[in-house]
Design an enzyme around this catalytic site. Sequence first.
Site, short mmCIF file in Angstrom:
data_model
loop_
_atom_site.label_atom_id
_atom_site.label_comp_id
_atom_site.label_asym_id
_atom_site.label_seq_id
_atom_site.Cartn_x
_atom_site.Cartn_y
_atom_site.Cartn_z
N SER A 193 0.83 -1.19 0.00
CA SER A 193 0.00 0.00 0.00
C SER A 193 0.87 1.25 0.00
O SER A 193 1.68 1.43 -0.91
CB SER A 193 -0.95 -0.05 1.19
OG SER A 193 -2.04 0.81 0.99
N ASP A 299 -8.90 -5.45 -5.71
CA ASP A 299 -8.59 -4.42 -4.72
C ASP A 299 -9.40 -3.16 -5.06
O ASP A 299 -9.17 -2.53 -6.09
CB ASP A 299 -7.09 -4.11 -4.76
CG ASP A 299 -6.63 -3.24 -3.59
OD1 ASP A 299 -7.48 -2.55 -2.99
OD2 ASP A 299 -5.43 -3.26 -3.29
N HIS A 330 -7.38 -5.88 -0.92
CA HIS A 330 -6.17 -5.20 -0.45
C HIS A 330 -5.46 -6.09 0.58
O HIS A 330 -5.50 -5.83 1.79
CB HIS A 330 -6.57 -3.86 0.16
CG HIS A 330 -5.48 -2.85 0.23
ND1 HIS A 330 -4.81 -2.39 -0.87
CD2 HIS A 330 -4.96 -2.19 1.29
CE1 HIS A 330 -3.92 -1.48 -0.50
NE2 HIS A 330 -3.98 -1.34 0.81
#
Length: 638
Positions: A193, A299, A330
């Site tokens: 991320s 995601d 995610h």
Amino acid sequence: MTVIATLLLAFAAGLLGPVGTAWAGSVHDGASQPVYSYADAIRETVWVDTGLDGVRGGAGHDRVAADIIRPREPAAHGRRIPVIMDASPYYSCCGRGNDSQVKTYDANGNPLQFPLYYDNYFVPRGYAVVLVDLAGTNRSDGCVDVGGASDVTSAKAVVDWLNGRATGYSARTAGTPVRAGWADGSVGMIGKSWDGTVANGVAATGVAGLKTIVPISAISDWYDYYRSQGAPLYQGTPADLASYVEDPATTAKCAAEQADLAAGAPYDGDWNGFWQQRDYVADASKVKASVFVVHGMQDLNVRADEFGPWWDALAARGVPRKIWLSQTGHVDPFDYRRSAWVDTLHSWFDHYLMGVDNGIDRQPMADIERAPDQWSTDAKWPAPGTRQDLVALAPGTLGAGAGGTVGFTDDPTRDENAWAADVDRTTPDKTVFSSGVLQHDLRVSGSGSLTLTVASSTTSAHLSAVLVDVGPAVIRDYQGAGEGINTLTTQSCWGEGTPTDTGCFMDTSAATAQVGATVFSRGWIDLGHYASLDQQRPLTPGAPYRMTVQLAPTDHVVPAGHRLALIVAGTDANLIDPPDTRPTLTVDLSHSQLRLPLTAGADTVTPGQPPAPTMAPSTAPLTVLRPTQQRDALADLR
């Protein structure tokens, strides 16, 4: 000391030999081995001068904290070692990994727990692990600027320090200079991320010494995280995100940066200098590092369109690269394919940081999850034999009007799941095109696009397009709480540990759902940016506008017996914000076209099959997919 630790030290002593003999290192049988003591590793913090003054107070340069753990034995023999580095804003506010681990320190401020498994697994194998607090977070000076110069420079400065080009200190203020004499200058950055996003940003500077990056569910262009071709995504604002991760004691000092974040990201979706600074794809030509991309194709936080342009730009430059694409949301691969992931990452770092010729650079480039825990490989990605095929959008009995037009009215309460549930039922908020039942598997590998000529009844309009695999399937439950995984009650340990950093993590399993249709690619636009992303313009009601919706990259096989459907609608609730009017949109089919990256080959499309179907509406009732969960207004990039 445990029996295991004692045996490891004895093994290490045997490899190192008595003083004065040749130093063997950790690489044996084509891989680095766990021959060094984790318990006795050196743990320290160095504050690196970034050359920036984030609070703009004229009090001197910011220093960022780099917490370091490295094996003691190579240093004792004067041997230098490579570095695995994860630069993150989350080490105190939010935690890392599925176990949400944070950094911990003893009473003197010395690091005890290094989040994640990188230290436990790789330090005994001869690597240093460096975890960097991004500027403005945890123990670092400065201000968070969400992907801009502060983020990137605070991590790049540590790479420079590891290569002798920046100054580090023993304390956050004052202190004595510290050199990284133990580092050999080879650095690999990794992270999920925001962490992986910073790795992309640092690689795009072309900094010397950065040999590889492993961006996991990472952003390559911050504009595309907050806007999709002008349409505002349901993600909050950069200023919100900065406040979320900043050290509370720092926030009050960062008013100027907060003001810049608010001013630089206007809600109208216009592209400007703020976004240009945060577009790493534009600087892909500077990348010298190899790149191992990992992303969840479902995601809906850091969406798949973040890796697609980055991958294409790296490919054009010939950057050595590898890719894993999962069916998860995610989620880190450590939590959906743990053993294979650690083995692959081990080989990747051994090759690109230690120079081990283990063949990973000659293995298949792509691993694709086809069904929960079922994977296939391809020599290249997109798959060999893929070509952009034109798919005809033919008017049919459902929603088609005279003159080859179709229309729908924006309903901001409906989303892609509701549309897919009604794929064969006329509803006023969408238009559906379907291929009919496929006689052979059809593989979509890469990024598609939908060019539409559209007229709006009002002065503003947003448009969504989704590709749907219509037919029963078991998929990862990417919309569930775990975004495709279940967290179990058991643990497994990876590498060595201590009482304060055990190296043990919660086990996981695939969370699955039985569905009647699967949305596998999506895209959104704001029609007000028809002329340019630089400026939003009011629409003239009834006037035609031509725009191309970029569909997110995917690798999906629509199996024989299923149908491929395209749904075109207005606001995709909970994924984009609605316009300030509620338009009725009319699509001119004679001036619209769909292009899909379709793959021909024995395992995907039977030779002789027409390259692409004609898609027209069809009519059997079908109920699929529960409504999507509400997503927080403030996206959590963890």
